[in-house]
Design a protein around this motif. Sequence first.
Motif, short mmCIF file in Angstrom:
data_model
loop_
_atom_site.label_atom_id
_atom_site.label_comp_id
_atom_site.label_asym_id
_atom_site.label_seq_id
_atom_site.Cartn_x
_atom_site.Cartn_y
_atom_site.Cartn_z
N GLY A 157 14.03 -1.69 -8.49
CA GLY A 157 13.69 -0.24 -8.21
C GLY A 157 12.42 -0.01 -7.25
O GLY A 157 11.95 -1.29 -6.91
N LEU A 158 12.40 1.23 -6.94
CA LEU A 158 11.20 1.35 -6.00
C LEU A 158 10.27 2.39 -6.48
O LEU A 158 10.71 3.65 -7.08
N LEU A 159 8.99 2.40 -6.22
CA LEU A 159 8.03 3.47 -6.36
C LEU A 159 7.11 3.79 -5.38
O LEU A 159 6.90 2.79 -4.71
N PHE A 160 6.93 5.20 -5.48
CA PHE A 160 5.94 5.61 -4.27
C PHE A 160 5.09 6.45 -4.73
O PHE A 160 5.05 6.91 -6.08
N ALA A 161 4.07 6.97 -3.91
CA ALA A 161 3.02 7.81 -4.25
C ALA A 161 3.56 9.06 -4.54
O ALA A 161 4.73 9.54 -3.96
N PRO A 162 3.17 9.76 -5.36
CA PRO A 162 3.42 11.35 -5.81
C PRO A 162 3.53 12.14 -4.39
O PRO A 162 2.72 12.00 -3.73
N SER A 210 0.78 -1.28 -0.05
CA SER A 210 -0.09 0.06 -0.15
C SER A 210 0.86 1.20 0.07
O SER A 210 0.23 2.51 -0.21
N ASP A 211 2.17 1.37 0.54
CA ASP A 211 2.91 2.48 0.47
C ASP A 211 4.34 2.42 -0.49
O ASP A 211 4.91 3.27 -0.40
N MET A 212 4.42 1.14 -1.09
CA MET A 212 5.60 1.02 -1.63
C MET A 212 5.48 -0.17 -2.73
O MET A 212 4.88 -1.05 -2.52
N VAL A 213 6.13 0.00 -3.87
CA VAL A 213 6.31 -0.99 -4.93
C VAL A 213 7.48 -1.19 -5.06
O VAL A 213 8.41 -0.39 -5.61
N ILE A 214 7.91 -2.55 -5.19
CA ILE A 214 9.17 -2.99 -5.49
C ILE A 214 9.28 -3.69 -7.09
O ILE A 214 8.51 -4.45 -7.18
N TYR A 215 9.90 -3.14 -7.77
CA TYR A 215 10.14 -3.77 -9.14
C TYR A 215 11.30 -4.35 -9.46
O TYR A 215 12.34 -3.72 -9.33
N LEU A 216 11.24 -5.37 -10.13
CA LEU A 216 12.33 -6.36 -10.47
C LEU A 216 12.23 -6.55 -11.92
O LEU A 216 11.37 -6.95 -12.40
#
Length: 400
Positions: free
Chosen positions: A313-318, A292-298
């Motif tokens: 890599g990591l992705l977060f809410a704007p 809900s607060d972070m995406v890990i992409y591989l």
Amino acid sequence: MTKPILTDAFFDGLSTSMEGFETAETLPPACYVDAGFYEFEKEAVFNHEWLCVGRESWVAEPGDYFTTSIIGEPIVVARTRQNELVAMSSVCQHRAMLVAEGHGNARGFVCPYHHWTYGLDGKLVNAPAMEKTCGFDKTKIALPRFKVEVWLGFIFVNFDENAAPLAPRVADIAEALAGYDLANAVGPRPDPAAKFPWNWKVMFENNNDGYHASRLHQGPLHDFVPSAQSVFPDPPEGAAGYLRFNGTLHPDASFNATQRALLPVFPGLSDVERNRMTFANIPPTLSLVVTSDMVIYLIVRADGPESHEMDTGLLFAPGAMEDPAFEHKLAMNMAAAGAIISQDLHVDGLVQAGLRSRFAIRGRYSWQEGAQIAFNRWLTPRYQQTWKAMRADAGQGVPA
């Protein structure tokens, strides 16, 4: 004398890997260790499938570029002055020198060996001292271009110019991830890729495996995502990926010692989405671990029968990265994620060692390995169809 592995019987036998978990068998160990199978797999999978290479944000401005490689093919992705996103081979069409390394912003690409110069679109614009070469026409020379598609902010390339578009075949995954608005999610450029000494499928299977989670990762950093709450929705016919949902013991669960989200929750999430984690997979390259607060992409990039590289890599809410405490909160997440990842990497290496053994067999599945069945159902038809086509092209026919 070693018997050939690639036979009609071998490929016919793969069908059992596509059955339901009650009767299915794992893929043969040779699929993970055999050099000949890896060469076959290049044609069966990598030469015709959409391959994730990075994020569109990495080439946001004209002149931005980055390089990568998959199955030994060097690739450069660039944003032209006309704002076109292009992906090309980075191999100079003179003497095969690579014309680009790393990432940055450039006016074009100059081969450091003999200074042949290419525009950001790959067209040759200058080739010094070639005026005496008979029939040389620089207008007919360019870096080979690949098909490009952007999906949820991820850049995909395809070596096959006749490949069907990706987006229609991952519409169900896009719908499942809609609340995260990944196209507008923010995150830093990943650190340089790490290389791992095991087959790309070992990594991909581990990323998607619900069965091991409550066992290998047992403890306070993972117990709130129990394997028993794994759900494996059936992909639509012809889908290019698959999903795993895993219920959590409380809302907004996250990988840190508090077990709860420390960073801003993605604002578009429903109550259902805030009470589960989502694992989305677009083989053979992209795997997403979505909280809900972070995406890990591989981004898994095969480079040999028993090795691959991976961008993490990591992705977060704007707006999440604007919090003065962002780095401290992220460090808490990554301390937990790092401990879990270390456990995974350790067993991945041991799995590869086991697959080399004469005693490795085709095993059986638990119901909590539904994602592995989905992976097999994606892979196996590609293997079988390619083998059949190769046999037909060789004029040998294929037994009914």
